[in-house]
Write a protein that holds these residues in place. Structure first.
Motif, mmCIF file in Angstrom:
data_model
loop_
_atom_site.group_PDB
_atom_site.id
_atom_site.type_symbol
_atom_site.label_atom_id
_atom_site.label_comp_id
_atom_site.label_asym_id
_atom_site.label_seq_id
_atom_site.Cartn_x
_atom_site.Cartn_y
_atom_site.Cartn_z
ATOM 1 N N ALA A 1 85.303 125.326 95.839
ATOM 2 C CA ALA A 1 85.653 126.553 96.102
ATOM 3 C C ALA A 1 85.586 127.438 96.851
ATOM 4 C CB ALA A 1 85.828 126.881 94.217
ATOM 5 N N HIS A 2 83.984 128.172 97.077
ATOM 6 C CA HIS A 2 84.062 129.253 97.406
ATOM 7 C C HIS A 2 83.327 128.614 99.096
ATOM 8 C CE1 HIS A 2 83.096 129.915 93.560
ATOM 9 N NE2 HIS A 2 82.073 128.935 93.424
ATOM 10 N N GLY A 3 83.771 128.053 99.361
ATOM 11 C CA GLY A 3 83.474 127.403 101.105
ATOM 12 C C GLY A 3 82.763 126.647 102.006
ATOM 13 N N TYR A 4 82.063 125.774 101.056
ATOM 14 C CA TYR A 4 81.403 125.334 101.092
ATOM 15 C C TYR A 4 81.149 123.801 101.032
ATOM 16 C CZ TYR A 4 78.740 129.970 101.277
ATOM 17 O OH TYR A 4 78.034 131.167 101.732
ATOM 18 N N ASN B 1 81.685 126.367 106.072
ATOM 19 C CA ASN B 1 82.495 125.343 105.899
ATOM 20 C C ASN B 1 83.394 125.713 107.226
ATOM 21 O OD1 ASN B 1 83.286 122.847 104.027
ATOM 22 N ND2 ASN B 1 84.314 123.984 103.304
ATOM 23 N N THR B 2 83.306 127.501 106.995
ATOM 24 C CA THR B 2 83.595 128.663 108.388
ATOM 25 C C THR B 2 82.708 128.145 109.823
ATOM 26 O OG1 THR B 2 84.954 129.409 106.845
ATOM 27 C CG2 THR B 2 84.615 131.038 108.794
ATOM 28 N N SER B 3 81.334 128.180 109.332
ATOM 29 C CA SER B 3 80.006 128.541 109.792
ATOM 30 C C SER B 3 80.037 127.033 110.746
ATOM 31 C CB SER B 3 79.187 129.638 110.124
ATOM 32 O OG SER B 3 78.413 129.111 108.689
ATOM 33 N N GLY B 4 80.120 126.403 109.898
ATOM 34 C CA GLY B 4 79.595 124.773 109.724
ATOM 35 C C GLY B 4 77.542 125.277 109.637
ATOM 36 N N LYS B 5 77.378 126.628 108.861
ATOM 37 C CA LYS B 5 75.732 127.345 109.308
ATOM 38 C C LYS B 5 75.212 125.778 108.108
ATOM 39 C CE LYS B 5 73.022 130.562 109.365
ATOM 40 N NZ LYS B 5 72.235 132.263 109.187
ATOM 41 N N GLN B 6 73.671 125.364 107.989
ATOM 42 C CA GLN B 6 73.420 125.302 107.223
ATOM 43 C C GLN B 6 72.242 125.456 106.086
ATOM 44 O OE1 GLN B 6 71.930 120.485 107.360
ATOM 45 N NE2 GLN B 6 70.839 121.680 109.289
#
Length: 202
Positions: free
Chosen positions: A7-10, A30-35
């Motif tokens: 729900a928070h984009g991860y 999910n937006t940047s693909g960053k861990q």
């Protein structure tokens, strides 16, 4: 569909650590693909104990305060998501092992190369100096809270993690007996401690 971070984009990837009232997982933005590393507090459990809730709020306050001035040798707070069930602290992810793990792998009576130690000590002192300049004491500096990271150019450095015992104290004395016993400063290890935070870290 049951991922609490969705729900928070991860997207949750794997567990890092877990305690009675909180857990830390590796996740992907999910937006940047960053861990990232996400520390989640169970509000229902934590709020049952006023002192525990106070400690939780203090950790959040410290990370938010440090968030205004990102430092390369701290695991900085990237975002905070608060909902009725949980509080999620999204932190920089450290991709390497802790200093404790690295030293254990070297074996008994085998140390790190002196030039490497000098470089890592400079990183640690830089991060700690920044924390102190912000009027904050970490109060739990130890090898397991110093974690390696690898930069894009392949260079290795360290970041300080785990601000669970950190406190905004400025020049005021602290009165809590906390930290890990074998790493405590002498003035901290008393039945009625009264100590300055920054010297205890040093």
């Amino acid at each position: 569909s049951t991922d609490p971070l969705a729900a928070h984009g991860y997207t949750t990837q794997s567990p890092i650590a877990a305690g009675a009232f909180s857990m830390i997982v590796r996740a992907v933005d999910n937006t940047s693909g960053k861990q990232v590393a996400v520390k989640t507090f169970n509000k229902a459990k934590v709020q049952k104990d006023p002192s525990l809730w106070q400690v939780t709020c203090r950790e959040i306050s410290v990370l938010q305060h440090l968030n205004s001035s990102f430092h390369p040798h701290l695991a900085n707070l990237l975002a905070l998501h608060d909902n009725p069930i949980s509080v999620h602290l999204v932190l920089e992810y450290c991709d390497g092992a802790s200093l404790q793990r690295v030293l254990q792998k070297l074996g008994v009576n085998i140390g790190m190369a002196e030039n490497k130690v000098a470089e890592l000590t400079a990183h640690l002192c830089s991060g700690l100096g920044h924390v102190h300049s912000q009027g904050i004491a970490h109060r739990d500096v130890k090898p397991s809270n110093v974690v390696f990271v690898t930069a894009g150019d392949g260079r290795e450095s360290v970041k300080m993690v785990d601000f669970g015992f950190a406190i905004r104290c400025g020049d005021e004395r602290c009165y809590t007996n906390c930290s890990t016993p074998i790493y405590m400063a002498p003035e901290q290890n008393k039945s009625k401690p009264a100590y300055l935070g920054p010297p205890v870290d040093c």
